[in-house]
Design an enzyme around this catalytic site. Sequence first.
Site, PDB file in Angstrom:
ATOM      1  N   SER A 319    -100.606 -93.886 -30.727  1.00  0.00           N
ATOM      2  CA  SER A 319     -99.804 -93.871 -31.954  1.00  0.00           C
ATOM      3  C   SER A 319     -98.356 -93.470 -31.634  1.00  0.00           C
ATOM      4  O   SER A 319     -97.405 -94.043 -32.168  1.00  0.00           O
ATOM      5  CB  SER A 319    -100.421 -92.889 -32.948  1.00  0.00           C
ATOM      6  N   GLY A 320     -98.212 -92.484 -30.741  1.00  0.00           N
ATOM      7  CA  GLY A 320     -96.866 -92.058 -30.326  1.00  0.00           C
ATOM      8  C   GLY A 320     -96.119 -93.205 -29.669  1.00  0.00           C
ATOM      9  O   GLY A 320     -94.962 -93.482 -29.996  1.00  0.00           O
ATOM     10  N   TRP A 322     -96.635 -96.320 -30.045  1.00  0.00           N
ATOM     11  CA  TRP A 322     -96.351 -97.361 -31.047  1.00  0.00           C
ATOM     12  C   TRP A 322     -94.980 -97.140 -31.698  1.00  0.00           C
ATOM     13  O   TRP A 322     -94.263 -98.086 -32.003  1.00  0.00           O
ATOM     14  CB  TRP A 322     -97.454 -97.333 -32.119  1.00  0.00           C
ATOM     15  N   HIS A 323     -94.639 -95.851 -31.864  1.00  0.00           N
ATOM     16  CA  HIS A 323     -93.393 -95.543 -32.564  1.00  0.00           C
ATOM     17  C   HIS A 323     -92.141 -95.899 -31.767  1.00  0.00           C
ATOM     18  O   HIS A 323     -91.082 -96.125 -32.351  1.00  0.00           O
ATOM     19  CB  HIS A 323     -93.345 -94.068 -32.957  1.00  0.00           C
ATOM     20  N   GLY A 324     -92.242 -95.923 -30.444  1.00  0.00           N
ATOM     21  CA  GLY A 324     -91.047 -96.276 -29.676  1.00  0.00           C
ATOM     22  C   GLY A 324     -91.303 -96.241 -28.189  1.00  0.00           C
ATOM     23  O   GLY A 324     -92.238 -95.584 -27.708  1.00  0.00           O
TER      24      GLY A 324
END
Lengths: 485, 335
Positions: A319-320, A322-324
């Site tokens: 998820s982390g 995915w953010h950047g």
Amino acid sequence: MEFNSLIFLLSFPFIAVIYYLLPGKWKTFWIFAASCAFYMCWNYKYIFLLLGVTSLTYFSGILMDRCRERKTKKYILVFCIICSVVILFLFKYFDMFIGTAAALGNLAGLQIRRVSLDLLLPVGISFYVFQTLGYVIDVYRGDVKAEKNFVDYGAFVTFFPQLVAGPIERSKNLLRQMKKKHELNPEYCVIGFSRMLWGYFQKVVIADRIAVIVTSVYDDYQSFSGVYIMLATVLFAFQIYCDFDGYTNIAIGTAKILGFDLMTNFNAPYLSRSVAGFWRRWHISLSAWFRDYLYIPLGGNRCGEAKKYRNLLITFLISGLWHGANWTYVVWGGLHGIYQVAESFIRKRSRKEKKEEGAVSRALQWLGTFAAVDFAWLFFRAGSMEDACGMIGRIFGKFGIQDLLNRDMAVAMGLGISNIAVLAVALIILVFSDLIKEKTDVYKKIWEMPMGWRWLVLYMAIFVILIFGYYGPEYDAAQFIYFQF
Amino acid sequence: MSIGKWEKKIFIVRTLLFFCGFIFLFFIVNRIFLYKDNNFYNYINYMQQQGNSVDVLVMGSSHSIDAVDSLELGAVLEEEYGIRAGVFNMSITGMRIEQIAYRLQEAVKTQKPRLLIVETFSFVPMELSNEEMVRRYAADYMPLSLEKVGYIRNRIGEGAESFYVPFIKYHTRWEELGKDDFRSLSKKWLKDISSPYGVTVGAKPEYEGERDDYFQQDFTSISECREISDEQKEDVEAILETAKKNQMKVLFLSVPYKKQMDVPSTELIKYNNYIREMYVDDENVFLLDMNLLMNGLGWGYEYMQDDGHVNDAGRKEVMDCLAKYIGTSLGEEWF
């Protein structure tokens, strides 16, 4: 095209009017065309990428639907997932991974030449890739039927209100609505418009104003004491919330005016008393996506404690990422994974002890949750791991509470007293709104008001946004004051 | 949930009314949230003068703001030369010739001046860090008119929309808002505004003891002409055209100074030479370059508040000289 751009404000009424004037079967086509145009405003070349991903998942869905063999379906699914992930990787993560590999190789004494694709990141790629992946997985699982109509499917993927920043919609919800007959509905229009206004308030009155402080401090943190870095980090928590929730509210409001219901994406997240609770209220569409398509397939929480913790950590690390494309995001995700594991331990223990929770305990839980979440935001916002560590070092090593009275530092944060006063009032309104949102539907209440009062509220909202919005530093008023000719 | 056709029609009408209400309120707010400083008050004051009460209209930069006092010039003209004339100084800080050309078109809508005084420092091209502001001085307070639209379209490129609707830019000025910013432009309030410009008496301390040698030079030997730009030529022609249409005489005026924004008066003299050569006919168009007269007037720092602007004593000298020129050179039949 951004929601707070003049071109959007002028073109949306046009899109909506044409939409309602068109006969039923053309409405979806119009949405599809308008969405493509909306996307092309950023970079017209990337429309091919968007349509490519749309076509890939559309045909994969149809093929899976036609296949009777589970194994073949699986191959199609795996092929589709690999293609989507490769596209995402090439555009978003390639440079990061090659850079890291080169740095590690150099550390090990190997001479690795750093290769860079230097591709411009397509706007919203993470959102639409996840949305389309969700669709093909649903088709594979048999949760939804494959969509046969390309225009309907294209409109579902490219639907402009949520194309670039979510919510990441499910085909069960949005695709179904593409087939519905949408008639002009005054209630939807008023509710949608009110929601858009609230979104603009969050974005231009709060988030953009806080951005000045946060950017000043984070870009030059060596000039600030720890207390200012902490203050900026606390404010960043509100900035990112108002920025993202503001955008979501505009998206939901825009869709509502067109007769569509998008899913709720935020639900007063900072009122949570646990990190797990925070994730039930923060970016709900993404959390639900990870839960349904990653965490549960990994085994979820039904495969023993150790595996549950492993699954949590994997889910949050991804998820982390995915953010950047930066390790700071991975650390941010990892921290949330660790928080949840720790919480799980504590919860298990407290269940055994069966303690009653008093007001003080609840307040401490809220404070602890906010502090933990906010600490993680520091990594999210920092430009690099080096900066993040430097800032943490200053918070713990050079806090300098007395510097709060240091006028130079306060001025260097970039906002004067009037702007800070406006910000303080706006934040109070935000907190108040989050508190009452849990009990009542404010937008519905506005619709139910007598027309005169409703107009008054809406006019006031518009002018508050126009007058108190922060619209960038390009207008240097000091020129007027000190000008001598 | 579907609604009937009648309800839809009502909703559409209400939406249109709501939108009209918004436009109306927006224009009201746009009139309130303007940058209100002396330069704007000055223009508003002009617009509220009794019709045809202005005989002499002065336009220029800060040079003429400091050098020409409307009431005083009127008094000198009457006392010394028997000319009864209403004078209005409409100069604004940093005014450029393009703004003079535009403002003049607006100014003659309500007044019919017989003499237009154009201060020529407005010709000097310079890098203005605050060019936008100078343009705003010219445009922001103007009522929407064809002239305004023409000015914005021809002279302002990027960001032109905020010249139609100044509020778009204004609303970021949270740092220096005062109570006046929230006031509308009522007539009563405008009447309360006294003379907008302060007058500096005596030389500034840092100039005391400065040598006056510069002012004592004979500049009449400078014969070189400095050509103005094509755009400026268009502006001058537009000014002269407007003047001709309205039977106005035009007097180009230069106020004595030493140096302003790295432009010495010797440079301005060259521009004035060009103006003289190209436009002055001593019948309808005149030029009074007081920089050429400094030697004879015994000019010195006692007349200056800094290197660029005259002080109270300097202003009196300029007005005596100007009144004399108007009284003797423009012809008796004129007034």
